[in-house]
Design an enzyme around this catalytic site. Sequence first.
Site, PDB file in Angstrom:
ATOM      1  N   GLU A 318       0.952  14.184  16.681  1.00  0.00           N
ATOM      2  CA  GLU A 318       1.130  12.759  16.402  1.00  0.00           C
ATOM      3  C   GLU A 318       1.313  12.469  14.914  1.00  0.00           C
ATOM      4  O   GLU A 318       0.457  11.835  14.285  1.00  0.00           O
ATOM      5  CB  GLU A 318      -0.073  11.976  16.936  1.00  0.00           C
ATOM      6  CG  GLU A 318      -0.311  12.138  18.424  1.00  0.00           C
ATOM      7  CD  GLU A 318      -1.643  11.542  18.868  1.00  0.00           C
ATOM      8  OE1 GLU A 318      -2.401  11.074  17.984  1.00  0.00           O
ATOM      9  OE2 GLU A 318      -1.929  11.545  20.064  1.00  0.00           O
ATOM     10  N   PRO A 319       2.394  12.893  14.302  1.00  0.00           N
ATOM     11  CA  PRO A 319       2.614  12.549  12.890  1.00  0.00           C
ATOM     12  C   PRO A 319       3.014  11.085  12.737  1.00  0.00           C
ATOM     13  O   PRO A 319       3.830  10.568  13.508  1.00  0.00           O
ATOM     14  CB  PRO A 319       3.769  13.476  12.482  1.00  0.00           C
ATOM     15  CG  PRO A 319       4.537  13.660  13.762  1.00  0.00           C
ATOM     16  CD  PRO A 319       3.497  13.688  14.858  1.00  0.00           C
ATOM     17  N   GLY A 320       2.432  10.410  11.784  1.00  0.00           N
ATOM     18  CA  GLY A 320       2.822   9.046  11.450  1.00  0.00           C
ATOM     19  C   GLY A 320       3.114   8.952   9.972  1.00  0.00           C
ATOM     20  O   GLY A 320       4.253   8.789   9.545  1.00  0.00           O
ATOM     21  N   ARG A 321       2.054   9.129   9.174  1.00  0.00           N
ATOM     22  CA  ARG A 321       2.194   9.127   7.720  1.00  0.00           C
ATOM     23  C   ARG A 321       3.240  10.142   7.262  1.00  0.00           C
ATOM     24  O   ARG A 321       4.055   9.860   6.380  1.00  0.00           O
ATOM     25  CB  ARG A 321       0.837   9.471   7.102  1.00  0.00           C
ATOM     26  CG  ARG A 321       0.816   9.516   5.585  1.00  0.00           C
ATOM     27  CD  ARG A 321      -0.415  10.270   5.086  1.00  0.00           C
ATOM     28  NE  ARG A 321      -1.616   9.924   5.791  1.00  0.00           N
ATOM     29  CZ  ARG A 321      -2.490   8.996   5.407  1.00  0.00           C
ATOM     30  NH1 ARG A 321      -2.275   8.337   4.293  1.00  0.00           N
ATOM     31  NH2 ARG A 321      -3.582   8.760   6.118  1.00  0.00           N
ATOM     32  N   TYR A 362      -9.762   3.214   0.173  1.00  0.00           N
ATOM     33  CA  TYR A 362      -9.996   4.651   0.303  1.00  0.00           C
ATOM     34  C   TYR A 362     -10.092   5.379  -1.029  1.00  0.00           C
ATOM     35  O   TYR A 362     -10.175   6.608  -1.053  1.00  0.00           O
ATOM     36  CB  TYR A 362      -8.857   5.311   1.085  1.00  0.00           C
ATOM     37  CG  TYR A 362      -8.612   4.797   2.476  1.00  0.00           C
ATOM     38  CD1 TYR A 362      -9.657   4.499   3.341  1.00  0.00           C
ATOM     39  CD2 TYR A 362      -7.316   4.623   2.939  1.00  0.00           C
ATOM     40  CE1 TYR A 362      -9.420   4.039   4.621  1.00  0.00           C
ATOM     41  CE2 TYR A 362      -7.058   4.161   4.221  1.00  0.00           C
ATOM     42  CZ  TYR A 362      -8.124   3.873   5.057  1.00  0.00           C
ATOM     43  OH  TYR A 362      -7.880   3.424   6.323  1.00  0.00           O
ATOM     44  N   CYS A 389      -7.335 -11.933  -7.322  1.00  0.00           N
ATOM     45  CA  CYS A 389      -8.566 -12.291  -8.022  1.00  0.00           C
ATOM     46  C   CYS A 389      -9.693 -11.343  -7.632  1.00  0.00           C
ATOM     47  O   CYS A 389     -10.708 -11.744  -7.059  1.00  0.00           O
ATOM     48  CB  CYS A 389      -8.930 -13.738  -7.698  1.00  0.00           C
ATOM     49  SG  CYS A 389     -10.165 -14.421  -8.802  1.00  0.00           S
ATOM     50  N   GLU A 390      -9.502 -10.066  -7.933  1.00  0.00           N
ATOM     51  CA  GLU A 390     -10.473  -9.006  -7.672  1.00  0.00           C
ATOM     52  C   GLU A 390     -10.330  -7.940  -8.756  1.00  0.00           C
ATOM     53  O   GLU A 390      -9.212  -7.482  -9.026  1.00  0.00           O
ATOM     54  CB  GLU A 390     -10.231  -8.336  -6.319  1.00  0.00           C
ATOM     55  CG  GLU A 390     -10.467  -9.217  -5.113  1.00  0.00           C
ATOM     56  CD  GLU A 390     -11.936  -9.446  -4.822  1.00  0.00           C
ATOM     57  OE1 GLU A 390     -12.771  -8.654  -5.315  1.00  0.00           O
ATOM     58  OE2 GLU A 390     -12.237 -10.413  -4.102  1.00  0.00           O
ATOM     59  N   TYR A 419       0.634   2.748   6.217  1.00  0.00           N
ATOM     60  CA  TYR A 419      -0.606   2.012   6.016  1.00  0.00           C
ATOM     61  C   TYR A 419      -0.573   1.063   4.828  1.00  0.00           C
ATOM     62  O   TYR A 419      -1.612   0.665   4.328  1.00  0.00           O
ATOM     63  CB  TYR A 419      -1.798   2.978   5.909  1.00  0.00           C
ATOM     64  CG  TYR A 419      -1.875   3.904   7.091  1.00  0.00           C
ATOM     65  CD1 TYR A 419      -2.254   3.437   8.341  1.00  0.00           C
ATOM     66  CD2 TYR A 419      -1.507   5.247   6.973  1.00  0.00           C
ATOM     67  CE1 TYR A 419      -2.275   4.279   9.434  1.00  0.00           C
ATOM     68  CE2 TYR A 419      -1.530   6.090   8.070  1.00  0.00           C
ATOM     69  CZ  TYR A 419      -1.915   5.601   9.300  1.00  0.00           C
ATOM     70  OH  TYR A 419      -1.929   6.428  10.391  1.00  0.00           O
TER      71      TYR A 419
END
Length: 461
Positions: A318-321, A362, A389-390, A419
């Site tokens: 299941e490759p996604g990235r 992350y 504003c962080e 993502y």
Amino acid sequence: MRAHEAGALHGDLGTRGPAWLRTPDDVNELVPQLWPRTVRRGADGDLQVGGLSVRDLAAEYGTPAYLLDEDDLRARCRDFAAAFAGADVYYAGKSFLCKAVVRVIDEEGLFLDVCSGGELAVALAAGFPAARIGFHGNNKSHAELGRAVRAGVGRIIVDSFAEIERLTEIAAATGTRPAVLLRVTVGVEAHTHEFIATAHEDQKFGFSLAGGAAFEAATRILDGGALDLRGLHSHIGSQIFDTSGFEVAARRVLELQAQIRDARGVELPELDLGGGFGIAYTTQDDPSSPGDLAKRINKIVDAECELASLRRPRLSVEPGRAVVGPAVFTLYEVGTVKDVDGIRTYVSVDGGMSDNIRTALYDASYSATVAGRASSAEALLARVVGKHCESGDIVVKDEFLPADVQPGDLLAVPGTGAYCRSMASNYNHVPRPPVVAVRDGAARVIVRRETEDDLLALDVG
């Protein structure tokens, strides 16, 4: 921070070097493994993708924008399909999903994973064959499961005893026998961030091997007869470079398969080892090619099947990235440059954590380059930050940029296909950027930019 101090501070970064800058002589160099395959830098320093200038793309579509190299995406699909010939390659749609990408996945012959009713809706709206869809999720609702069964979804990956009961009720009501895989928690500690390691015992996914829940779940399904148990599923995490985790996972899952065979006389015909294959976000990342991954994983499965005296099941991955991540980069415009003397230089762009939460969530590392021009300036160690504003609104923690970086410059951040848009938000009521697909000198919007009208549409006052 002064430009000449950047070299002195390089040692503070450990082994991580800059993404593209080594000396003032190669200020415009691009590291190929970080960028989509058609990206080039023109003689004037302007990045080009799919034969189009990023300056022109910024002028037409604005910034920030996700730029998708469609040729690169298709090539990665074909690479995985060829490497895993004889297996089923599922594109993990959670990494990034829209109708245009679904159609590419279909045209290139891959299968598709979805993990919510919304993702399933996108897949069906794009005309993807339901029989080639796998449906994940630790808390699928009765309505989601019912829709999946009625649509003819090919595999439902069962994640809990409650789901077995729900699906059994739906099977009886619809007169169907849904095909399912059993998600097994194998107790493997993947070498990745704790939030994306999914096979250790203390987490929400799947049936535990160690506690006996996985065998009990298989027994319930086989005894019930309402569901067609096709095989076992394992997923150990994300952004993984070391295949040793897959070896341990395959061994433990196949031991369970042998236990089911010995106890019930049933040899399950399928095995899904998940995905999580890593990509290069910086020069320190060294991902394996699909061919190398396939060679190692097939060797692992063959060896473990022989050890357990099992017929080799049909493999799924299941490759996604690894499919969509490197095919996209985000294009920003610099708004301010702030030199905090003796500490660092902050380069602020017109996006940030609303279009890429991964650095904040992350502690992910990214690279960046000035994209719209060449520069012969000295190296400057900078931090690329967003407009929100962080204080944790960081896009790239540390990167060497030209010391003459200035407001109005275009800045490109590679490896943002996975993502980023899928986890994007409207924090501070900032509209989400568009996704622009580029191929053979033509560009098209496949996900449009949000507007203030979109933000207000749901606000009923």
